[in-house]
Design a protein around this motif. Structure first.
Motif, mmCIF file in Angstrom:
data_model
loop_
_atom_site.group_PDB
_atom_site.id
_atom_site.type_symbol
_atom_site.label_atom_id
_atom_site.label_comp_id
_atom_site.label_asym_id
_atom_site.label_seq_id
_atom_site.Cartn_x
_atom_site.Cartn_y
_atom_site.Cartn_z
ATOM 1 N N PHE A 1 -102.200 -30.937 -9.982
ATOM 2 C CA PHE A 1 -102.162 -30.309 -8.667
ATOM 3 C C PHE A 1 -102.222 -31.349 -7.548
ATOM 4 O O PHE A 1 -101.925 -31.036 -6.401
ATOM 5 N N ASP A 2 -102.633 -32.567 -7.876
ATOM 6 C CA ASP A 2 -102.746 -33.639 -6.881
ATOM 7 C C ASP A 2 -101.358 -34.213 -6.607
ATOM 8 O O ASP A 2 -100.839 -35.023 -7.375
ATOM 9 N N GLU A 3 -100.750 -33.814 -5.492
ATOM 10 C CA GLU A 3 -99.382 -34.227 -5.174
ATOM 11 C C GLU A 3 -99.302 -35.682 -4.710
ATOM 12 O O GLU A 3 -98.215 -36.215 -4.541
ATOM 13 N N SER A 4 -100.453 -36.301 -4.496
ATOM 14 C CA SER A 4 -100.427 -37.710 -4.084
ATOM 15 C C SER A 4 -100.082 -38.633 -5.242
ATOM 16 O O SER A 4 -99.728 -39.797 -5.039
ATOM 17 N N ARG A 5 -100.181 -38.111 -6.453
ATOM 18 C CA ARG A 5 -99.885 -38.940 -7.624
ATOM 19 C C ARG A 5 -98.372 -39.102 -7.774
ATOM 20 O O ARG A 5 -97.619 -38.135 -7.679
ATOM 21 N N THR A 6 -97.958 -40.323 -8.022
ATOM 22 C CA THR A 6 -96.526 -40.606 -8.174
ATOM 23 C C THR A 6 -96.115 -40.703 -9.643
ATOM 24 O O THR A 6 -94.944 -40.906 -9.941
ATOM 25 N N GLU A 7 -97.077 -40.602 -10.561
ATOM 26 C CA GLU A 7 -96.783 -40.697 -11.979
ATOM 27 C C GLU A 7 -97.573 -39.643 -12.738
ATOM 28 O O GLU A 7 -98.493 -39.021 -12.202
ATOM 29 N N TRP B 1 -88.742 -35.485 -12.005
ATOM 30 C CA TRP B 1 -87.847 -35.159 -10.899
ATOM 31 C C TRP B 1 -86.804 -34.115 -11.301
ATOM 32 O O TRP B 1 -86.394 -33.278 -10.477
ATOM 33 N N VAL B 2 -86.410 -34.155 -12.576
ATOM 34 C CA VAL B 2 -85.462 -33.145 -13.069
ATOM 35 C C VAL B 2 -86.139 -31.778 -13.135
ATOM 36 O O VAL B 2 -85.548 -30.750 -12.765
ATOM 37 N N VAL B 3 -87.396 -31.762 -13.592
ATOM 38 C CA VAL B 3 -88.149 -30.512 -13.657
ATOM 39 C C VAL B 3 -88.266 -29.890 -12.275
ATOM 40 O O VAL B 3 -88.060 -28.667 -12.094
ATOM 41 N N LYS B 4 -88.615 -30.690 -11.271
ATOM 42 C CA LYS B 4 -88.746 -30.170 -9.907
ATOM 43 C C LYS B 4 -87.429 -29.612 -9.403
ATOM 44 O O LYS B 4 -87.392 -28.565 -8.740
ATOM 45 N N LYS B 5 -86.343 -30.304 -9.734
ATOM 46 C CA LYS B 5 -85.020 -29.816 -9.326
ATOM 47 C C LYS B 5 -84.714 -28.477 -9.998
ATOM 48 O O LYS B 5 -84.173 -27.559 -9.347
ATOM 49 N N MET B 6 -85.060 -28.341 -11.252
ATOM 50 C CA MET B 6 -84.837 -27.083 -11.965
ATOM 51 C C MET B 6 -85.608 -25.941 -11.319
ATOM 52 O O MET B 6 -85.079 -24.831 -11.130
ATOM 53 N N VAL B 7 -86.874 -26.188 -10.964
ATOM 54 C CA VAL B 7 -87.696 -25.135 -10.360
ATOM 55 C C VAL B 7 -87.208 -24.826 -8.947
ATOM 56 O O VAL B 7 -87.248 -23.665 -8.509
ATOM 57 N N THR C 1 -96.086 -26.365 -15.785
ATOM 58 C CA THR C 1 -97.062 -26.782 -14.769
ATOM 59 C C THR C 1 -96.466 -26.753 -13.373
ATOM 60 O O THR C 1 -97.171 -26.467 -12.398
ATOM 61 N N GLU C 2 -95.176 -27.037 -13.244
ATOM 62 C CA GLU C 2 -94.549 -26.968 -11.929
ATOM 63 C C GLU C 2 -94.520 -25.521 -11.417
ATOM 64 O O GLU C 2 -94.743 -25.274 -10.226
ATOM 65 N N ILE C 3 -94.290 -24.599 -12.322
ATOM 66 C CA ILE C 3 -94.318 -23.182 -11.945
ATOM 67 C C ILE C 3 -95.746 -22.759 -11.586
ATOM 68 O O ILE C 3 -95.975 -22.051 -10.592
ATOM 69 N N VAL C 4 -96.709 -23.187 -12.393
ATOM 70 C CA VAL C 4 -98.113 -22.858 -12.117
ATOM 71 C C VAL C 4 -98.508 -23.369 -10.741
ATOM 72 O O VAL C 4 -99.167 -22.648 -9.961
ATOM 73 N N LYS C 5 -98.110 -24.588 -10.397
ATOM 74 C CA LYS C 5 -98.470 -25.150 -9.099
ATOM 75 C C LYS C 5 -97.890 -24.315 -7.956
ATOM 76 O O LYS C 5 -98.572 -24.056 -6.954
ATOM 77 N N ARG C 6 -96.659 -23.865 -8.086
ATOM 78 C CA ARG C 6 -96.032 -23.114 -6.991
ATOM 79 C C ARG C 6 -96.627 -21.711 -6.864
ATOM 80 O O ARG C 6 -96.796 -21.208 -5.751
ATOM 81 N N VAL D 1 -97.257 -16.905 -16.876
ATOM 82 C CA VAL D 1 -96.506 -18.012 -17.491
ATOM 83 C C VAL D 1 -96.592 -17.941 -19.012
ATOM 84 O O VAL D 1 -97.653 -17.648 -19.575
ATOM 85 N N TYR D 2 -95.424 -18.213 -19.644
ATOM 86 C CA TYR D 2 -95.309 -18.151 -21.092
ATOM 87 C C TYR D 2 -94.536 -19.386 -21.561
ATOM 88 O O TYR D 2 -93.586 -19.816 -20.914
ATOM 89 N N GLY D 3 -94.955 -19.926 -22.673
ATOM 90 C CA GLY D 3 -94.263 -21.103 -23.183
ATOM 91 C C GLY D 3 -94.317 -21.180 -24.696
ATOM 92 O O GLY D 3 -95.302 -20.772 -25.313
ATOM 93 N N LEU D 4 -93.239 -21.738 -25.272
ATOM 94 C CA LEU D 4 -93.139 -21.901 -26.722
ATOM 95 C C LEU D 4 -92.748 -23.345 -27.034
ATOM 96 O O LEU D 4 -91.818 -23.885 -26.437
ATOM 97 N N ALA D 5 -93.474 -23.954 -27.970
ATOM 98 C CA ALA D 5 -93.195 -25.325 -28.396
ATOM 99 C C ALA D 5 -92.717 -25.306 -29.840
ATOM 100 O O ALA D 5 -93.273 -24.582 -30.672
ATOM 101 N N PRO D 6 -91.686 -26.090 -30.195
ATOM 102 C CA PRO D 6 -91.057 -25.990 -31.517
ATOM 103 C C PRO D 6 -91.871 -26.578 -32.666
ATOM 104 O O PRO D 6 -91.690 -26.177 -33.814
ATOM 105 N N THR D 7 -92.752 -27.556 -32.406
ATOM 106 C CA THR D 7 -93.513 -28.190 -33.485
ATOM 107 C C THR D 7 -94.983 -28.250 -33.112
ATOM 108 O O THR D 7 -95.350 -28.105 -31.942
ATOM 109 N N GLU D 8 -95.802 -28.530 -34.125
ATOM 110 C CA GLU D 8 -97.242 -28.584 -33.862
ATOM 111 C C GLU D 8 -97.602 -29.671 -32.868
ATOM 112 O O GLU D 8 -98.382 -29.451 -31.936
#
Length: 474
Positions: free
Chosen positions: A327-333, A352-358, A388-393, A419-426
């Motif tokens: 949530f800390d937008e001051s972080r660059t990494e 940056w791609v994730v932000k563009k998608m959202v 997390t980008e969706i959660v933040k918005r 929010v819902y998410g699925l991951a393919p592997t453990e």
């Protein structure tokens, strides 16, 4: 992170086979590990893994390169030697200089040129000049020593001549003494010629062997480095998997000693291509059957440096905590800047791609982050960055803030209902859940809809909707 790579040349084939399974650091230059039990001997490695050429090999190779005949008579060299021996005793420096110049021109320069022809680019110009300079210096010292001894011998003979002449009483006796000492001086002069030739030959031979030893050692060092670089590429490929394991399973208690206890064997093998048992063999050593003798032997292990390994683990885990608050937008990494992608499907979408998608999602669905009833799904998570980008918005939306004035209550609603998410592997699931809820220590987020399931299989089977309904049914 890895201790003394040179030990790999004396490692059993079992170790080499395990290392071969590690995915090299660079696909473009990936090479198989071609070390065999004979490689160490081919590289002339000693017990410490250092190139150490056998003296017999050096002597034989020098003879092959330069020929058996080292001292070869030339008119210029013969003249210089004769002029020196013909010079009035004792020989002076002015009589030596022509000989030294002749040695440089007739012996040293051709010797270096022959080495250049033999070794080509492996004999650098700087080395050629150094060899020539060193050979000249050594030859000068050797020749000076021989001539100095000659001068001493001549001086002693003259002293003895004078003493005996003083005791003579007749001209006949003096003639006899002079004849005897003239003969001795001639013998000394003849010995000077022979000794100079022998000294020149021996010094040249030593320099030839020095050239061979130096160049061939460099060649084998380069060849050894090539083998070691290949091993390092494979080992670095393994080291790139460690941050993923720490992100998924790690905590502040993890060290090299217990690293294998935090990871399921199936997951470890899926990511690294080796089993935990094989990892323990590299770390701790153990018995193995020598394929050449059929006898059981013991491998000492200790391939990993525990101090560097443990410090690297602590450094990563500290970064994980430091960068947990997304949530800390001051972080660059974020922490994924420190988790290399793997050859498996564990490849993270850049932030940056994730932000563009959202951004595009919001453009196509205006106000979607203001509605407490809207739901969002990432059906194939890799990192959790999209969620997390969706959660933040959602969390920052003024209308969401009005509906849920309490920050914790707003977050609980977002995770439990939106929010819902699925991951393919453990491992990807554990990485994603660790990141998505990593900020939540003390926030009490317990209800969420992050699950493990490979939706690619659902899509192939055409059962996506039915399977999602099963997974997320409360």
């Amino acid at each position: 992170m890895f201790q003394n790579i040179s030990n790999v040349f004396s490692a059993p084939q079992e170790v080499l086979d395990i290392l071969q399974n590690f995915q090299p650091i660079s696909e473009a230059k990936a090479k198989p590990i071609q070390i065999t039990p004979d490689t160490g001997a081919d590289l002339s490695l000693n017990d410490k893994g250092e190139v150490d050429l056998d003296e017999g090999y050096v002597i034989g190779k020098a003879a092959d390169v330069f020929g058996a005949k080292i001292y070869e008579s030339t008119p210029a060299l013969d003249t210089a030697l004769q002029d020196l021996t013909d010079a009035p005793a004792p020989a002076k420096e002015e009589h030596l200089e022509p000989l030294k110049k002749s040695i440089t021109k007739e012996i040293i320069a051709p010797m270096v040129e022959q080495a250049k022809q033999e070794y080509g680019r492996d004999l650098k110009l700087s080395d050629q000049k150094r060899f020539e300079s060193t050979a000249k210096a050594k030859m000068d010292v050797a020749v000076n020593k021989v001539v100095d001894n000659y001068r001493i011998d001549q001086s002693q003979l003259e002293t003895q001549r004078t003493q005996q002449l003083q005791s003579c009483t007749t001209a006949q006796q003096r003639q006899q003494v002079n004849r005897e000492f003239d003969a001795k001086q001639q013998q000394s002069t003849a010995a000077l010629m022979e000794t100079l030739q022998s000294t020149i030959q021996q010094t040249a031979q030593e320099m030839q062997q020095t050239i061979v030893r130096t160049v061939e050692t460099n060649q084998k060092e380069q060849e050894k480095k090539g083998y070691e670089d290949t091993v390092r590429d494979h080992l670095r490929g393994f080291s790139r998997t460690i941050p993923s394991f720490l992100m998924a399973y790690g905590d502040e208690t993890v060290t090299l000693a217990n690293f294998d206890r935090i990871i399921p064997d199936k997951v470890f093998q899926e990511v690294t291509s080796i089993t935990l048992e094989q990892f323990r063999f590299l770390r701790d050593g153990g018995p193995y059957i020598n394929q050449a003798t059929g006898q059981e032997e013991h491998f000492a292990g200790h391939l990993f440096d525990p101090v560097v390994f443990d410090d690297s683990v602590k450094e990563f885990l500290n970064l994980k905590v430091k960068l947990a608050d997304y949530f800390d937008e001051s972080r660059t990494e974020d922490i994924f800047d420190y988790i290399p992608p793997q050859k498996t499907n564990q490849i993270f979408t850049p932030k940056w791609v994730v932000k563009k998608m959202v951004d595009l999602l919001e453009q196509e669905n205006p106000g979607c982050f203001d509605d407490p009833g809207k739901t969002f799904l990432d059906p194939y998570m890799k990192s959790g960055l999209y969620i997390t980008e969706i959660v933040k918005r959602l969390y920052r939306s003024e209308k969401m803030r009005q509906a849920f004035p309490d920050d914790n209550a707003r977050l609980e609603h977002i995770f439990a209902k939106q929010v819902y998410g699925l991951a393919p592997t453990e491992i990807i699931y554990r990485i994603a859940i660790s990141y998505i809820l990593g900020f939540a220590k003390g926030h009490g987020i317990t209800a969420h809809h992050i699950r493990q399931a490979d939706t690619l299989e659902f899509a192939k089977a055409g059962t996506m909707e039915r399977e999602l309904d099963k997974i997320f049914r409360d």
